[in-house]
Enzyme design. Structure first.
Site, PDB file in Angstrom:
ATOM      1  N   GLY A  25       0.819  -1.208   0.000  1.00 27.62           N
ATOM      2  CA  GLY A  25       0.000   0.000   0.000  1.00 27.62           C
ATOM      3  C   GLY A  25       0.852   1.257   0.000  1.00 27.62           C
ATOM      4  O   GLY A  25       2.068   1.226   0.159  1.00 27.62           O
ATOM      5  N   VAL A  26       0.153   2.367  -0.176  1.00 29.30           N
ATOM      6  CA  VAL A  26       0.811   3.663  -0.238  1.00 29.30           C
ATOM      7  C   VAL A  26       1.157   4.141   1.163  1.00 29.30           C
ATOM      8  O   VAL A  26       0.462   3.841   2.118  1.00 29.30           O
ATOM      9  CB  VAL A  26      -0.148   4.676  -0.897  1.00 29.30           C
ATOM     10  CG1 VAL A  26       0.532   6.020  -1.073  1.00 29.30           C
ATOM     11  CG2 VAL A  26      -0.639   4.142  -2.224  1.00 29.30           C
TER      12      VAL A  26
ATOM     13  N   ALA B 155       3.993   5.750   4.361  1.00 26.01           N
ATOM     14  CA  ALA B 155       5.237   5.568   5.095  1.00 26.01           C
ATOM     15  C   ALA B 155       5.426   4.138   5.602  1.00 26.01           C
ATOM     16  O   ALA B 155       6.485   3.534   5.402  1.00 26.01           O
ATOM     17  CB  ALA B 155       5.287   6.554   6.261  1.00 26.01           C
TER      18      ALA B 155
ATOM     19  N   GLU C 205       0.221  -0.954  -6.729  1.00 28.09           N
ATOM     20  CA  GLU C 205      -0.621   0.160  -7.139  1.00 28.09           C
ATOM     21  C   GLU C 205       0.280   1.363  -7.394  1.00 28.09           C
ATOM     22  O   GLU C 205       0.291   1.940  -8.467  1.00 28.09           O
ATOM     23  CB  GLU C 205      -1.572   0.428  -5.980  1.00 28.09           C
ATOM     24  CG  GLU C 205      -2.728   1.299  -6.237  1.00 28.09           C
ATOM     25  CD  GLU C 205      -3.572   1.365  -4.975  1.00 28.09           C
ATOM     26  OE1 GLU C 205      -4.543   0.613  -4.879  1.00 28.09           O
ATOM     27  OE2 GLU C 205      -3.267   2.172  -4.069  1.00 28.09           O
TER      28      GLU C 205
END
Lengths: 506, 506
Positions: free
Chosen positions: A266-267, A269, A291
């Protein structure tokens, strides 16, 4: 410059379509629905949004803005501040937009990222008046070569009545060739998506343009806004180690070999930092079917760990952006940019058998996950692609630090205050404390594993206390909860600033 | 009988495998994991479970039982009562099993029905010791012809160490030919599932048997237990009308034509009754791509409305069962029985663009749906296939009566007490009051539509009152909730027997 434009705008029939940003903006009328390129800051349009915001100083108007995912400041900051966004979807991630989404002055419906092309096809976003899309080039035969993201650009260009293009000469020519554009047909005549390996290319190198729909082309020279740097810390390093040890155990159990299944991360930090942990692992020839291609994926490439990396966008920090785009040839042959309808497609996620690693805001003792709303009410960004991946992956893993806000917030709570992923989609939970493998377990078994393996030590007793209270009320039920206390941790946090039962004054 | 057996057991190499139920049961040891056929009462094994329960009178043992979905009384009643089930998945629906699931003496993990074959492949249910599967025949070349369901039988037979078969001569021979067995390969070598129309046949007419794995065959002569009759009533008729009117509006909006997309309808009284409403509609040539073929689908066939009906099982009431199976040739050419990995596959649901109609226990003002747990704690049956369909369909529709228990329970609540389907997967909500079309709406917009169109009039003011209270606490947030009152309706119900704020004594 003129020569550069000739080189980039190679379709001769489009050379007379060049307009200024202000002219392009003037085509857009009050009440229109726009499909704009951009996915997690990458490849978004940059000057038409700003020109629209300028125009708003003279005449009031509003538009509906749909994108791939979050965007750079021109859409989610400048347009938001100008008050010209009526509806927004399917994802956002900027302070100015977030404020308006929460107060309700922008009508925001977050959606699974793989669903948005289907919503466009159904006309749920209204007929799209304009696709507004950034390009790196337009080929002789009329293919629009996108830039650092693909996102929803293909479906927007296909379905919108007209197309506006920002031809951005700031992007390296080497981007040409890394895109793989495939758009499933409408229902009724749709065929299997012919992708069986993460390395497969199934489409065209650009988006086919209906030349007659191109209303204007604006020449720009503005790089993407870099994403913030996401440093690892002791806790994310530990989470990465926990995850990698779990994968090693899976190999020992015979569930897969050291040639890992393709990975999605996932996007943001935490997931970025966790992925970075693979650099020092024994795993190699990684297939990243994801993604967003973030810093850590390129660090893995530099470490010689990557066979292929594909996703809907390339979103990098300032320093990494410099490194990557000034040596893009070094990476290009391992990169594939895909539309989000392909990167996030349930059909493909399931066929490839991904290991999906996504971030939770909080998880509960039964394994439900909140990934969007703080204290159940305040929208952070949106569900994004996490639901596409977690539901369909071979392994749906969620990662979160066990506590936040200097320990005042436990990321493991009695009941999540908002449900984005139900217990049916959360296979494994990872914190810096450990790994909870929830597959095949009944709810009462999950409680013990989650508290034992994942909760922060400061909250373990308090979680067990909640569970005992819940069993006193509903212990003879499958999933004990005390509905009067299920959100007591969140309400305590709101009142006292801490989820802890007794806040000690130190 | 001997002749009948010869006719059904056509593989000569298996003729010496015939054993009694008691012998078959004796092969099954304490701690084993069994994959048993059966999907919503149809095609389950019948005598081996009973023999196992008998054996338990002499020696204590427990087994893990995985099926397609719910079963007839032999598994979920007789085996449950005998106390010999340790783990159960992925779905159940009988009082005796439900009791044990809730008290926790049976460890139950409900799962998306399309996920179970993947869990088997991963070994999450442990290595399956036995597949225990009902057959209608075994062909000369070693194909097991299943009976009234396919469910998970193919993956169980493929993955289990050994196979036990109940060859049930009570089923009509005409079943042979209606099955279409296709099992996706393991990850890594998996290919697109080659199904593009609901009418497609993509596999074999039976399950390929590894003859060496067949440990025993028991001859039986016992029909399936019929399902309860599900009569329509004024409210389900109104729900059907509301749904059909909504579809008509979709046609007017150009979203599809009168050749409707394939329909899926969930199991049980309400969905069955709603589907029945199509009999008197203008729609014809219906494609039913569903999970369970219930009474209403055959009523639609009798009315000449059906082009094809496919699903994982045929589950009928007593009377309908008599009608259908004594005239099976009349229906057979329109029927296809598929494994649940195919009937419920996200790849296919999305490719075909289904209209999915499933039942909610309750929905909330933001569009979340509870389909499993009463008051958040007590398991009814399980999530079943509703998540497979709602997440991936072109239109995810949930139906529920707006109130229950003589009006003491509102099916529209401030917050659902258990989340099975989040707001991202609930496109449309239908009650007898009306239709809430939630697509593309922000949460605050959804509140107004749901209360206005779907709530029972007795509860509308009370719902608005909750929303006002929520806005007083979190009105500047995207999704206002008052976490102290979010479950107040459920706790009031538990205390007073009614969700109503003031219970009038009449």
């Amino acid at each position: 410059m003129e020569e550069l434009i000739q080189q980039k705008l190679r379709h001769v029939g489009l050379r007379d379509k060049i307009v200024t940003a202000e002219e392009a903006a003037s085509f857009i009328q009050d009440g229109m629905a726009l499909g704009m390129s951009g996915f997690t800051r990458a490849g978004d349009v940059k000057v038409i949004p700003t020109a629209l915001a300028e125009r708003a100083k003279e005449a009031h108007f509003q538009v509906d803005v749909y994108t791939g995912a979050s965007t750079g400041p021109e859409i989610d900051h400048v347009m938001a501040e100008a008050g010209i966004v009526r509806r927004r979807g399917p994802y956002q991630g900027a302070a100015a937009m977030r404020k308006r989404v929460n107060e309700g002055s922008v009508l925001y419906a977050d959606a699974h990222l793989s669903h948005t092309p289907e919503l466009v096809r159904q006309g749920i976003y209204g007929p799209l008046d304009f696709a507004v899309v950034e390009a790196c080039a337009i080929t002789e035969d009329g293919y629009l070569i996108p830039t650092t993201s693909l996102g929803n650009a293909p479906i927007f260009v296909q379905e919108a009545k007209e197309v506006l293009i920002e031809l951005n000469v700031a992007h390296t020519d080497a981007l040409e060739g890394i895109h793989d554009v495939y758009v499933p047909k409408h229902w009724g005549s749709r065929e299997p998506i012919p992708l069986t390996k993460a390395t497969d290319r199934i489409g065209t190198i650009g988006i086919p343009l209906d030349i007659n729909k191109v209303r204007g082309i604006v020449i720009t020279n503005i790089p993407d806004v870099p994403s913030p740097i996401t440093p690892s810390d002791e806790e994310t390093d530990q989470m990465a180690q926990n995850l990698i040890n779990f994968l090693r155990d899976e190999i020992k159990a015979g569930r897969f070999t050291e040639d890992l299944p393709p990975l999605q991360a996932g996007v943001g930090a935490v997931a970025n930092a966790v992925l970075r942990g693979f650099i020092d692992s024994e795993f190699t020839d990684l297939e990243l079917y994801s993604e967003v291609m973030q810093d850590s994926m390129f660090e893995l490439m530099d470490a010689g760990k990557v066979k292929v990396a594909c996703g809907a966008s390339i979103t990098l920090s300032d320093g990494m952006s410099e490194t990557v785009f000034s040596n893009f040839e070094r990476y290009a042959n391992k990169l594939i940019l895909r539309p989000q309808e392909i990167s996030n497609n349930p059909e493909l996620i399931r066929r490839l058998g991904l290991i999906a690693i996504n971030t939770a805001i909080e998880a509960d003792i039964y394994g439900n996950v909140n990934s969007t709303h703080v204290c159940g009410t305040k929208m952070m960004n949106g569900i994004g692609g996490s639901g596409d991946f977690a539901r369909n992956a071979r392994l749906g893993i969620f990662v979160t630090k066990s506590s936040a806000k200097n320990g005042d917030v436990s990321s493991i709570v009695p009941m999540v205050s908002h449900h984005d992923h139900t217990e049916h989609d959360v296979d494994v939970l990872v914190t810096e404390q450990g790994v909870a493998d929830l597959r095949g377990l009944s709810p009462k078994e999950r409680v013990a594993v989650i508290i034992d393996k994942c909760a922060h030590p400061d909250y373990k007793d308090q979680l067990w206390q909640y569970y005992q209270d819940a069993c006193a009320v509903a212990g003879n039920h499958h999933l004990p909860h005390d509905l009067e206390k299920a959100f007591s941790w969140h309400t305590r946090l709101m009142k006292t600033g801490s989820m802890k039962q007794q806040v000690t004054a130190e």
